[in-house]
Scaffold this motif. Structure first.
Motif, PDB file in Angstrom:
ATOM      1  N   GLN A 141       2.303   2.993 -10.028  1.00 38.68           N
ATOM      2  CA  GLN A 141       1.641   4.106  -9.358  1.00 38.68           C
ATOM      3  C   GLN A 141       0.124   3.956  -9.385  1.00 38.68           C
ATOM      4  O   GLN A 141      -0.565   4.238  -8.403  1.00 38.68           O
ATOM      5  CB  GLN A 141       2.049   5.422 -10.027  1.00 38.68           C
ATOM      6  CG  GLN A 141       3.530   5.727  -9.941  1.00 38.68           C
ATOM      7  CD  GLN A 141       3.922   6.967 -10.717  1.00 38.68           C
ATOM      8  OE1 GLN A 141       3.059   7.740 -11.145  1.00 38.68           O
ATOM      9  NE2 GLN A 141       5.215   7.166 -10.922  1.00 38.68           N
ATOM     10  N   THR A 144      -2.124   1.854  -6.755  1.00 43.11           N
ATOM     11  CA  THR A 144      -2.451   2.421  -5.445  1.00 43.11           C
ATOM     12  C   THR A 144      -3.675   3.333  -5.499  1.00 43.11           C
ATOM     13  O   THR A 144      -4.170   3.756  -4.449  1.00 43.11           O
ATOM     14  CB  THR A 144      -1.262   3.230  -4.897  1.00 43.11           C
ATOM     15  OG1 THR A 144      -1.021   4.365  -5.741  1.00 43.11           O
ATOM     16  CG2 THR A 144      -0.003   2.377  -4.847  1.00 43.11           C
ATOM     17  N   ARG A 145      -4.176   3.632  -6.703  1.00 40.86           N
ATOM     18  CA  ARG A 145      -5.289   4.563  -6.847  1.00 40.86           C
ATOM     19  C   ARG A 145      -6.649   3.865  -6.873  1.00 40.86           C
ATOM     20  O   ARG A 145      -7.687   4.532  -6.877  1.00 40.86           O
ATOM     21  CB  ARG A 145      -5.108   5.414  -8.100  1.00 40.86           C
ATOM     22  CG  ARG A 145      -3.839   6.270  -8.046  1.00 40.86           C
ATOM     23  CD  ARG A 145      -3.801   7.314  -9.141  1.00 40.86           C
ATOM     24  NE  ARG A 145      -2.709   8.252  -8.901  1.00 40.86           N
ATOM     25  CZ  ARG A 145      -1.544   8.239  -9.547  1.00 40.86           C
ATOM     26  NH1 ARG A 145      -1.335   7.333 -10.483  1.00 40.86           N
ATOM     27  NH2 ARG A 145      -0.605   9.110  -9.267  1.00 40.86           N
ATOM     28  N   PRO A 148      -9.527   0.339  -2.010  1.00 45.44           N
ATOM     29  CA  PRO A 148      -9.169  -0.919  -1.347  1.00 45.44           C
ATOM     30  C   PRO A 148     -10.299  -1.943  -1.402  1.00 45.44           C
ATOM     31  O   PRO A 148     -11.480  -1.599  -1.321  1.00 45.44           O
ATOM     32  CB  PRO A 148      -8.883  -0.477   0.099  1.00 45.44           C
ATOM     33  CG  PRO A 148      -8.467   0.953  -0.021  1.00 45.44           C
ATOM     34  CD  PRO A 148      -9.297   1.513  -1.145  1.00 45.44           C
ATOM     35  N   ALA A 172       6.506  -2.798  -2.454  1.00 44.41           N
ATOM     36  CA  ALA A 172       5.435  -1.804  -2.568  1.00 44.41           C
ATOM     37  C   ALA A 172       4.393  -2.239  -3.590  1.00 44.41           C
ATOM     38  O   ALA A 172       3.185  -2.023  -3.394  1.00 44.41           O
ATOM     39  CB  ALA A 172       6.035  -0.444  -2.957  1.00 44.41           C
ATOM     40  N   TRP A 173       4.830  -2.870  -4.666  1.00 44.72           N
ATOM     41  CA  TRP A 173       3.892  -3.369  -5.671  1.00 44.72           C
ATOM     42  C   TRP A 173       2.971  -4.428  -5.075  1.00 44.72           C
ATOM     43  O   TRP A 173       1.751  -4.362  -5.214  1.00 44.72           O
ATOM     44  CB  TRP A 173       4.650  -3.940  -6.867  1.00 44.72           C
ATOM     45  CG  TRP A 173       3.808  -4.813  -7.746  1.00 44.72           C
ATOM     46  CD1 TRP A 173       3.839  -6.179  -7.828  1.00 44.72           C
ATOM     47  CD2 TRP A 173       2.776  -4.390  -8.655  1.00 44.72           C
ATOM     48  NE1 TRP A 173       2.906  -6.632  -8.722  1.00 44.72           N
ATOM     49  CE2 TRP A 173       2.239  -5.549  -9.242  1.00 44.72           C
ATOM     50  CE3 TRP A 173       2.266  -3.153  -9.013  1.00 44.72           C
ATOM     51  CZ2 TRP A 173       1.218  -5.506 -10.180  1.00 44.72           C
ATOM     52  CZ3 TRP A 173       1.243  -3.097  -9.952  1.00 44.72           C
ATOM     53  CH2 TRP A 173       0.731  -4.264 -10.524  1.00 44.72           C
ATOM     54  N   ASP A 175       2.243  -4.934  -1.987  1.00 53.06           N
ATOM     55  CA  ASP A 175       1.359  -4.297  -1.008  1.00 53.06           C
ATOM     56  C   ASP A 175       0.170  -3.645  -1.712  1.00 53.06           C
ATOM     57  O   ASP A 175      -0.977  -3.743  -1.248  1.00 53.06           O
ATOM     58  CB  ASP A 175       2.116  -3.230  -0.208  1.00 53.06           C
ATOM     59  CG  ASP A 175       3.063  -3.830   0.820  1.00 53.06           C
ATOM     60  OD1 ASP A 175       2.924  -5.021   1.149  1.00 53.06           O
ATOM     61  OD2 ASP A 175       3.964  -3.086   1.278  1.00 53.06           O
ATOM     62  N   GLY A 176       0.445  -2.971  -2.834  1.00 55.07           N
ATOM     63  CA  GLY A 176      -0.628  -2.331  -3.585  1.00 55.07           C
ATOM     64  C   GLY A 176      -1.625  -3.320  -4.142  1.00 55.07           C
ATOM     65  O   GLY A 176      -2.844  -3.090  -4.111  1.00 55.07           O
ATOM     66  N   ALA A 179      -3.775  -4.685  -1.293  1.00 54.99           N
ATOM     67  CA  ALA A 179      -4.761  -3.718  -0.814  1.00 54.99           C
ATOM     68  C   ALA A 179      -5.932  -3.580  -1.776  1.00 54.99           C
ATOM     69  O   ALA A 179      -7.083  -3.461  -1.352  1.00 54.99           O
ATOM     70  CB  ALA A 179      -4.088  -2.358  -0.604  1.00 54.99           C
ATOM     71  N   ALA A 180      -5.653  -3.594  -3.080  1.00 50.73           N
ATOM     72  CA  ALA A 180      -6.717  -3.367  -4.062  1.00 50.73           C
ATOM     73  C   ALA A 180      -7.644  -4.566  -4.226  1.00 50.73           C
ATOM     74  O   ALA A 180      -8.838  -4.400  -4.499  1.00 50.73           O
ATOM     75  CB  ALA A 180      -6.103  -3.007  -5.412  1.00 50.73           C
TER      76      ALA A 180
END
Length: 273
Positions: A141, A144-145, A148, A172-173, A175-176, A179-180
């Protein structure tokens, strides 16, 4: 738990406390290594999980951590500070190492076990925030915080027992993570691989669709004999000098696999989660 000599006015004991350690996710202990007055090991649920050096944080006593450090050195410009995120903290061996060799770095450790994180911060000699911040949170979780394109280095070294949690190896992991990370950043992961190579293949497939360069540091005998063990994987948009990494890990008897050579060692493809 035995108390050790404290350093007057210091932020942490010169010789840390040893014995059982509070943990929300099972059992933990922090123990001295016989024969070395400066070496300790944090054990979680019966698994040695993190070394700790009271004398020199630049020294990494677990070989897989040395592999991670070598990959970081090869993937990111030497001597520069970094913005790093570590998913899984334990005794923070790698964050301490990076703080020592890359002064000015800002690092965040995300540790799911709040009681363990509190004990580590209170009892071990760690860089203070903002040099090193520790968040008690779920890594899947928390990734995603982050803003980016803001992170230079993401390290995943988190397990449920001896297995990577599904949430930290899902689409999803990845992807996160993608993005970061900044455009010149790197992702490094400790993969608990099975004899059939399903865990490693899942990791490699997830990374190859998102990053241009993926390689793995392996124990060659583990691959030849198809036995269970840990593999360290790295991914980046920029090239990682595989030859340089190979020369650095050779002292541990490890080697580097990438491209077709890496894929040839993996088992059959399977559906992604």
């Amino acid at each position: 738990m035995s108390a050790r000599r404290a350093r007057s006015g210091s932020r942490a004991p010169l010789s840390p406390l040893t014995g059982p350690v509070p943990a929300d996710t099972g059992t933990a202990s922090f123990d001295a290594v016989p024969g070395d007055p400066h070496a300790y090991v944090l054990t979680l649920n019966g698994v040695p999980s993190s070394p700790y050096r009271s004398d020199d944080p630049r020294v990494l006593d677990f070989e897989y951590l040395r592999w991670m450090a070598h990959l970081t050195a090869s993937a990111l410009p030497a001597g520069r500070s970094v913005r790093a995120v570590h998913i899984g903290g334990a005794a923070c061996a790698l964050p301490r190492h990076l703080d020592a060799i890359r002064p000015g770095s800002r690092q965040t450790v995300v540790e799911v076990d709040a009681a363990l994180a509190d004990w580590v911060r209170a009892n071990l000699d760690l860089p203070r925030s903002p040099a090193l911040a520790i968040r008690a949170a779920d890594g899947a979780q928390e990734i995603t915080r982050f803003r980016p394109n803001s992170i230079d280095l993401i390290v995943r070294d988190a397990f449920a027992g001896d297995t990577t949690p599904d949430a930290l190896s899902s689409s999803a992991w990845f992807d996160g993570v993608h993005a970061a990370l900044g455009p010149h950043g790197a992702y490094i992961a400790n993969v608990a691989d099975h004899a059939d190579r399903t865990a490693l293949r899942s990791e490699i497939e997830g990374l190859r669709t998102r990053f241009s360069h993926v390689l793995a540091v392996v124990d060659p005998t583990q691959f030849r004999r198809r036995r269970r063990g840990n593999v360290v994987v790295a991914a980046a948009h920029d090239p990682i000098d595989a030859r340089a990494v190979e020369s650095l890990v050779r002292g541990d008897g490890a080697s580097v696999r990438s491209g077709v050579e890496l894929m040839s060692h993996l088992g059959p493809a399977h559906a992604r989660r």
